[in-house]
Design an enzyme around this catalytic site. Structure first.
Site, PDB file in Angstrom:
ATOM      1  N   ALA A   1       6.592  -0.661   3.793  1.00 45.92           N
ATOM      2  CA  ALA A   1       6.244   0.457   4.679  1.00 45.92           C
ATOM      3  C   ALA A   1       7.128   1.705   4.494  1.00 45.92           C
ATOM      4  O   ALA A   1       6.602   2.803   4.249  1.00 45.92           O
ATOM      5  CB  ALA A   1       6.265  -0.030   6.128  1.00 45.92           C
TER       6      ALA A   1
ATOM      7  N   ARG B   1      -3.283   3.730   1.920  1.00 45.65           N
ATOM      8  CA  ARG B   1      -3.202   2.380   2.506  1.00 45.65           C
ATOM      9  C   ARG B   1      -3.243   2.541   4.032  1.00 45.65           C
ATOM     10  O   ARG B   1      -2.605   3.449   4.567  1.00 45.65           O
ATOM     11  CB  ARG B   1      -1.910   1.642   2.084  1.00 45.65           C
ATOM     12  CG  ARG B   1      -1.964   1.159   0.634  1.00 45.65           C
ATOM     13  CD  ARG B   1      -0.814   0.234   0.303  1.00 45.65           C
ATOM     14  NE  ARG B   1      -1.035  -1.123   0.793  1.00 45.65           N
ATOM     15  CZ  ARG B   1      -0.092  -2.084   0.767  1.00 45.65           C
ATOM     16  NH1 ARG B   1       1.107  -1.816   0.288  1.00 45.65           N
ATOM     17  NH2 ARG B   1      -0.350  -3.300   1.210  1.00 45.65           N
TER      18      ARG B   1
ATOM     19  N   GLN C   1       5.175 -11.454  -2.831  1.00 41.58           N
ATOM     20  CA  GLN C   1       6.309 -10.519  -2.750  1.00 41.58           C
ATOM     21  C   GLN C   1       7.623 -11.251  -2.499  1.00 41.58           C
ATOM     22  O   GLN C   1       8.677 -10.783  -2.921  1.00 41.58           O
ATOM     23  CB  GLN C   1       6.074  -9.487  -1.634  1.00 41.58           C
ATOM     24  CG  GLN C   1       4.999  -8.456  -1.928  1.00 41.58           C
ATOM     25  CD  GLN C   1       3.650  -8.872  -1.374  1.00 41.58           C
ATOM     26  OE1 GLN C   1       3.329 -10.061  -1.325  1.00 41.58           O
ATOM     27  NE2 GLN C   1       2.852  -7.909  -0.977  1.00 41.58           N
TER      28      GLN C   1
ATOM     29  N   ASP D   1       5.112  -3.389   9.423  1.00 39.28           N
ATOM     30  CA  ASP D   1       4.311  -2.274   8.900  1.00 39.28           C
ATOM     31  C   ASP D   1       3.858  -1.340  10.012  1.00 39.28           C
ATOM     32  O   ASP D   1       3.657  -0.154   9.796  1.00 39.28           O
ATOM     33  CB  ASP D   1       3.107  -2.812   8.127  1.00 39.28           C
ATOM     34  CG  ASP D   1       3.581  -3.393   6.802  1.00 39.28           C
ATOM     35  OD1 ASP D   1       3.970  -4.581   6.793  1.00 39.28           O
ATOM     36  OD2 ASP D   1       3.628  -2.648   5.817  1.00 39.28           O
TER      37      ASP D   1
ATOM     38  N   LYS E   1       3.260  -8.530   6.870  1.00 40.87           N
ATOM     39  CA  LYS E   1       2.526  -9.232   5.815  1.00 40.87           C
ATOM     40  C   LYS E   1       1.854 -10.508   6.329  1.00 40.87           C
ATOM     41  O   LYS E   1       2.424 -11.236   7.133  1.00 40.87           O
ATOM     42  CB  LYS E   1       3.510  -9.557   4.687  1.00 40.87           C
ATOM     43  CG  LYS E   1       2.960 -10.261   3.482  1.00 40.87           C
ATOM     44  CD  LYS E   1       1.759  -9.591   2.863  1.00 40.87           C
ATOM     45  CE  LYS E   1       1.964  -8.137   2.516  1.00 40.87           C
ATOM     46  NZ  LYS E   1       0.693  -7.409   2.244  1.00 40.87           N
TER      47      LYS E   1
END
Ligand code: MRU
Length: 352
Positions: free
Chosen positions: A53, A96, A202, A243, A254
């Site tokens: 983010a 996004r 990730q 985020d 996530k």
């Protein structure tokens, strides 16, 4: 401030371009790419060359400077330059949808454009300087988050994290991993358990890489293993990033974070969010209003270009989930650790 010296720099404005680590190449290569046009920045954010983010917020801010440099060549009047640049800024925000830091940073650049009294060259210079200021502030904010967070890390703790909220998700240092770095600087007996974080991994590809680069003891586990280790008493706390955080503390992060939070509640393991105030969206009351990004089918069906399932199977791939505020022990920010009730503590943090 006990500060850990991490040399990772994810994104930086250099010589009229945005230099960033290409995160699609991890863990095989650690390579910088120069982004030189606004559209390339839009694509870099959408295709996750840059991700996390706060990092995509800075990328968005740089993207506005790149658009401005392109529009300057078109010889528009000042008025037309500004109106076209504001349109491009709104387009950049659509690269996004979930991480609010992108919208926040682009809005900061829009304020510069709207408030400027300068000519076109002057506006561009102000945008560049503002982008650099946001970059530097991001690192400072993360170090403050790290400092506050380190206070609640027990001696010798094992900290579970999900996805990557590290130096590589920010300009440097990290939010959740900023807490880890600051805690490790005070007590080098702590260690990290990193969730793999399917589908894009990730945790495996990025968190393990950055922590081992910095010499912090790290164990990789797959996403389904967290309850097992919590039951065994092997996890002392969870720290993840965010985020978007709603005004009541509900937090999007996530996909898979919500599962970790439920497991943590069941096993009495404190579950913390670490995030700057720019991740808090006070315009939305609860997490139900957060737009969840839907990503591609291939992220689920393939690993490293190889199919891992029946080719025709149905796929759904939400990139994020929302953890309800009642599962969160605290939100670690640059203004201190916010505690329930979050509606009040969030309002208070913005007043400080
Ligand atoms: O899809 P990504 O990799 O951009 O998602 C990243 C996360 O969910 C992070 O935990 C979040 O952005 C916080 S980064 C400090």
């Amino acid at each position: 401030m006990t500060e850990f010296n991490s040399k990772i720099r994810t994104i930086q404005w250099v010589d009229n371009c945005s230099r960033m680590v290409d995160q699609t190449l991890f863990p095989y290569e650690y390579k910088y790419v120069d982004i030189t046009t606004g559209q390339d920045m839009f694509d870099a954010i959408r295709n996750m060359i840059v991700r996390g983010a706060p990092a995509i917020g800075i990328a968005g801010a740089h993207g506005i400077v790149l658009y401005a440099l392109e529009l300057q060549k078109e010889q528009f009047s000042r008025e037309d330059f500004i109106s076209k640049l504001l349109e491009k800024a709104d387009y950049m925000k659509t690269s996004r949808p979930t991480a609010v830091n992108l919208m926040w940073a682009v809005e900061k650049q829009k304020e510069v454009i709207k408030n400027s009294k300068s000519d076109i060259a002057g506006i561009i210079e102000e945008l560049k300087q503002n982008g650099i200021k946001l970059e530097n502030e991001d690192i400072e904010i993360n170090k403050k988050i790290g400092d506050y967070g380190a206070e609640v890390v027990p001696k010798g703790a094992t900290i579970l994290t999900h996805c990557n909220a590290g130096a590589l998700a920010t300009v440097g240092y990290g939010t959740a991993l900023g807490v880890v770095r600051s805690a490790y600087a005070k007590d080098n007996t702590i260690q990290v358990f990193a969730d793999e974080t399917r589908p894009r991994q990730q945790g495996a590809r990025i968190t393990t890489l950055e922590l081992t680069m910095d010499g912090i003891p790290t164990t990789l586990i797959t996403d389904g293993m967290c309850s097992y280790f919590m039951k065994k008493g092997m996890i002392d706390m969870v720290v993840v990033g965010a985020d978007r955080i709603a005004a009541n503390g509900d937090t999007a992060n996530k996909i898979g974070t919500y599962t970790v939070a439920i497991a943590a509640k069941y096993h009495n393991v404190p579950f913390y969010i670490a995030a700057p105030l720019s991740t808090i969206d006070t315009s939305i009351k609860t997490g139900d209003e957060i737009i969840i990004e839907e990503r591609s089918r291939e992220e689920v069906t393939h690993i490293n270009g190889k199919i891992i399932c029946a080719p025709e199977v149905n796929i759904i791939n939400p990139g994020f989930d929302v953890t309800p505020n009642e599962l969160i022990a605290g939100i670690i920010t640059e203004k201190g650790i916010l505690r329930p009730d979050y509606k009040s503590s969030i309002q208070e943090a913005f007043r400080k």
